[in-house]
Write a protein that holds these residues in place. Structure first.
Motif, PDB file in Angstrom:
ATOM      1  N   UNK A 135       3.188  10.870   3.524  1.00  0.00           N
ATOM      2  CA  UNK A 135       3.512  10.027   4.658  1.00  0.00           C
ATOM      3  C   UNK A 135       2.460   8.996   4.971  1.00  0.00           C
ATOM      4  N   UNK A 136       1.397   8.893   4.143  1.00  0.00           N
ATOM      5  CA  UNK A 136       0.395   7.837   4.257  1.00  0.00           C
ATOM      6  C   UNK A 136       0.332   7.142   2.909  1.00  0.00           C
ATOM      7  N   UNK A 137       0.902   5.946   2.824  1.00  0.00           N
ATOM      8  CA  UNK A 137       0.961   5.216   1.564  1.00  0.00           C
ATOM      9  C   UNK A 137      -0.283   4.362   1.382  1.00  0.00           C
ATOM     10  N   UNK A 138      -0.634   4.126   0.111  1.00  0.00           N
ATOM     11  CA  UNK A 138      -1.735   3.212  -0.169  1.00  0.00           C
ATOM     12  C   UNK A 138      -1.326   2.199  -1.225  1.00  0.00           C
ATOM     13  N   UNK A 139      -1.935   1.013  -1.163  1.00  0.00           N
ATOM     14  CA  UNK A 139      -1.778  -0.043  -2.150  1.00  0.00           C
ATOM     15  C   UNK A 139      -3.141  -0.696  -2.354  1.00  0.00           C
ATOM     16  N   UNK A 140      -3.255  -1.523  -3.404  1.00  0.00           N
ATOM     17  CA  UNK A 140      -4.561  -2.020  -3.810  1.00  0.00           C
ATOM     18  C   UNK A 140      -4.580  -3.529  -3.985  1.00  0.00           C
ATOM     19  N   UNK A 141      -5.711  -4.116  -3.588  1.00  0.00           N
ATOM     20  CA  UNK A 141      -6.031  -5.496  -3.916  1.00  0.00           C
ATOM     21  C   UNK A 141      -7.325  -5.430  -4.715  1.00  0.00           C
ATOM     22  N   UNK A 142      -7.226  -5.694  -6.028  1.00  0.00           N
ATOM     23  CA  UNK A 142      -8.357  -5.506  -6.916  1.00  0.00           C
ATOM     24  C   UNK A 142      -8.928  -6.854  -7.346  1.00  0.00           C
ATOM     25  N   UNK A 143     -10.255  -6.879  -7.611  1.00  0.00           N
ATOM     26  CA  UNK A 143     -10.945  -8.127  -7.920  1.00  0.00           C
ATOM     27  C   UNK A 143     -11.637  -8.062  -9.275  1.00  0.00           C
ATOM     28  N   UNK A 144     -11.940  -9.247  -9.792  1.00  0.00           N
ATOM     29  CA  UNK A 144     -12.522  -9.348 -11.122  1.00  0.00           C
ATOM     30  C   UNK A 144     -13.895  -8.692 -11.214  1.00  0.00           C
ATOM     31  N   UNK A 165       1.717  -0.896   9.280  1.00  0.00           N
ATOM     32  CA  UNK A 165       2.578  -0.229   8.322  1.00  0.00           C
ATOM     33  C   UNK A 165       2.216  -0.761   6.955  1.00  0.00           C
ATOM     34  N   UNK A 166       2.554  -0.037   5.905  1.00  0.00           N
ATOM     35  CA  UNK A 166       2.141  -0.474   4.579  1.00  0.00           C
ATOM     36  C   UNK A 166       2.821  -1.771   4.179  1.00  0.00           C
ATOM     37  N   UNK A 167       4.078  -1.950   4.558  1.00  0.00           N
ATOM     38  CA  UNK A 167       4.762  -3.199   4.204  1.00  0.00           C
ATOM     39  C   UNK A 167       4.231  -4.374   5.016  1.00  0.00           C
ATOM     40  N   UNK A 168       3.900  -4.135   6.279  1.00  0.00           N
ATOM     41  CA  UNK A 168       3.316  -5.201   7.103  1.00  0.00           C
ATOM     42  C   UNK A 168       1.986  -5.656   6.528  1.00  0.00           C
ATOM     43  N   UNK A 169       1.122  -4.701   6.188  1.00  0.00           N
ATOM     44  CA  UNK A 169      -0.181  -5.047   5.630  1.00  0.00           C
ATOM     45  C   UNK A 169      -0.024  -5.772   4.299  1.00  0.00           C
ATOM     46  N   UNK A 170       0.909  -5.315   3.473  1.00  0.00           N
ATOM     47  CA  UNK A 170       1.155  -5.951   2.181  1.00  0.00           C
ATOM     48  C   UNK A 170       1.629  -7.390   2.365  1.00  0.00           C
ATOM     49  N   UNK A 171       2.550  -7.608   3.302  1.00  0.00           N
ATOM     50  CA  UNK A 171       3.068  -8.952   3.541  1.00  0.00           C
ATOM     51  C   UNK A 171       1.971  -9.899   4.004  1.00  0.00           C
ATOM     52  N   UNK A 172       1.104  -9.448   4.897  1.00  0.00           N
ATOM     53  CA  UNK A 172       0.008 -10.290   5.370  1.00  0.00           C
ATOM     54  C   UNK A 172      -0.914 -10.654   4.215  1.00  0.00           C
ATOM     55  N   UNK A 173      -1.311  -9.644   3.431  1.00  0.00           N
ATOM     56  CA  UNK A 173      -2.232  -9.894   2.331  1.00  0.00           C
ATOM     57  C   UNK A 173      -1.622 -10.822   1.285  1.00  0.00           C
ATOM     58  N   UNK A 174      -0.349 -10.642   0.976  1.00  0.00           N
ATOM     59  CA  UNK A 174       0.278 -11.427  -0.096  1.00  0.00           C
ATOM     60  C   UNK A 174       0.763 -12.785   0.378  1.00  0.00           C
ATOM     61  N   UNK A 175       1.541 -12.821   1.467  1.00  0.00           N
ATOM     62  CA  UNK A 175       2.201 -14.059   1.879  1.00  0.00           C
ATOM     63  C   UNK A 175       1.250 -14.973   2.643  1.00  0.00           C
ATOM     64  N   UNK A 176       0.542 -14.424   3.626  1.00  0.00           N
ATOM     65  CA  UNK A 176      -0.324 -15.256   4.455  1.00  0.00           C
ATOM     66  C   UNK A 176      -1.660 -15.576   3.797  1.00  0.00           C
ATOM     67  N   UNK A 177      -2.178 -14.624   3.008  1.00  0.00           N
ATOM     68  CA  UNK A 177      -3.528 -14.780   2.478  1.00  0.00           C
ATOM     69  C   UNK A 177      -3.586 -15.063   0.980  1.00  0.00           C
ATOM     70  N   UNK A 178      -2.514 -14.795   0.245  1.00  0.00           N
ATOM     71  CA  UNK A 178      -2.485 -15.154  -1.164  1.00  0.00           C
ATOM     72  C   UNK A 178      -3.138 -14.173  -2.107  1.00  0.00           C
ATOM     73  N   UNK A 179      -3.188 -12.883  -1.737  1.00  0.00           N
ATOM     74  CA  UNK A 179      -3.685 -11.848  -2.637  1.00  0.00           C
ATOM     75  C   UNK A 179      -2.529 -11.218  -3.419  1.00  0.00           C
ATOM     76  N   UNK A 180      -2.814 -10.728  -4.600  1.00  0.00           N
ATOM     77  CA  UNK A 180      -1.875  -9.891  -5.334  1.00  0.00           C
ATOM     78  C   UNK A 180      -2.100  -8.439  -4.912  1.00  0.00           C
ATOM     79  N   UNK A 181      -1.042  -7.762  -4.486  1.00  0.00           N
ATOM     80  CA  UNK A 181      -1.132  -6.373  -4.028  1.00  0.00           C
ATOM     81  C   UNK A 181      -0.478  -5.471  -5.068  1.00  0.00           C
ATOM     82  N   UNK A 182      -1.188  -4.432  -5.476  1.00  0.00           N
ATOM     83  CA  UNK A 182      -0.720  -3.524  -6.513  1.00  0.00           C
ATOM     84  C   UNK A 182      -0.178  -2.235  -5.910  1.00  0.00           C
ATOM     85  N   UNK A 183       0.779  -1.577  -6.582  1.00  0.00           N
ATOM     86  CA  UNK A 183       1.355  -0.333  -6.056  1.00  0.00           C
ATOM     87  C   UNK A 183       0.331   0.792  -5.964  1.00  0.00           C
TER      88      UNK A 183
END
Length: 329
Positions: A65-74, A41-59
């Motif tokens: 019915x298919x949501x997307x979010x972004x993890x962007x790099x320098x 789910x989008x919230x599950x994936x976001x939580x893993x990326x942010x809380x467990x792995x330390x990425x910033x996730x963007x809206x």
């Protein structure tokens, strides 16, 4: 931006006709751009990326019915997270095929090359009788955005496409003059700065290597990844590396292929401070993690297979050089 999901033909299966002459090397600059990563789910994936792995996730967006979010790099690369948000999502054929292959679970089967020579590469692949699609563009035609083409029959074991972006375009922000926001959205608590490699796994790594060479990506170097029980080839793509792998004895690669078929096995990121990233992930997963000498130097592997359906490797950033310089079999 969710270009791969707007192209029905983009996620179909492999094949390419033979041709008398090899493809010319893609004009520089061409590099690996991003992967599409489905979560449970989008919230599950976001939580893993942010809380467990330390990425910033963007809206992102949720148009059907298919949501997307972004993890962007320098380095301008990114991860696009995807998740279903309602019982009857609007799937195009590519999305449906992707979900079926992943058996409704997390994982990734699709990645993109970014190039400023989109038209030239399209013509070159057409001349070699690859089943390339017409060009598609987005997000809505009213503002500068992206332009891409894909394949009716994907040439690699995982699906791919070629994309280019209008100057200043970024899918999580539409104001290219806001330099401070642009910088801040690419700063991560874990110190990640760059996408260095994408790892494909299939039963025949050499088949992927041959296709990549024919498409213009040669200079493959044999490589072994004992940490995941895999061997194959490292193929340089500009400053990034595409690993074409197959199982080598018992290990994660063999288990992944047996349970889910060809897919993206892992992705590797360079970080400014490896110890900082390691401490963040160890806290997130409540376990100690060992480092090893990987393709990009000192590295560790986050235990993300159950959460995300692929592995995430972190490594200390290296001086500029060949992305396959550390490869060895």
């Amino acid at each position: 931006m969710r270009p791969i999901l707007l192209v029905p033909a983009m996620l179909l299966c492999l094949g390419a006709a033979q041709a008398a002459t090899p493809a010319p090397a893609p004009a520089a600059p061409t590099r690996l751009d991003h992967i599409l990563l489905w979560g449970r789910g989008i919230d599950q994936a976001t939580a893993v990326m942010a809380v467990k792995l330390g990425f910033q996730v963007r809206p992102g967006r949720d148009p059907g019915g298919v949501a997307n979010r972004y993890v962007r790099f320098a380095d301008s690369s990114f991860i696009e997270l995807l998740g279903i948000t309602r019982p009857d999502p609007v799937f195009d054929p590519g999305m449906k095929e992707d979900r079926q292959a992943l058996k409704g679970g997390p994982g990734s089967r699709t990645f993109g090359f970014r190039t400023s020579s989109l038209d030239a590469i399209h013509r070159s692949l057409q001349a070699l009788h690859y089943a390339v699609t017409p060009f598609f563009s987005g997000p809505d035609g009213a503002k500068p955005g992206w332009r891409l083409f894909a394949f009716d029959r994907a040439p690699l074991s995982s699906n791919t496409f070629f994309i280019d972006y209008a100057a200043g375009y970024a899918p999580d922000q539409f104001d290219p003059i806001n330099a401070d926001d642009y910088r801040v959205t690419r700063e991560h608590p874990n110190g990640a700065r760059e996408l260095s490699s994408i790892w494909l796994v299939s039963a025949d790594a050499d088949a992927d290597r041959r296709q990549l060479e024919r498409m213009g990506f040669g200079h493959a170097v044999p490589v072994g990844l004992p940490e995941v029980g895999a061997k194959g080839f490292c193929v340089p793509v500009g400053p990034t590396a595409l690993l074409a792998l197959q199982p080598d004895g018992a290990g994660l690669a063999g288990r992944t292929l047996a349970s889910g078929g060809p897919r993206i096995l892992g992705v590797s990121f360079g970080v400014a401070d490896l110890g900082r990233a390691q401490r963040w992930v160890e806290r997130g997963y409540e376990r100690e993690l060992a480092t090893y000498r990987g393709l990009s130097g000192e590295s560790f592997l986050a235990p993300t297979q159950d959460d995300l359906g692929l592995s995430i490797e972190f490594h200390a950033m290296q001086p500029t050089g060949s992305p396959c310089a550390g490869a060895s079999l």
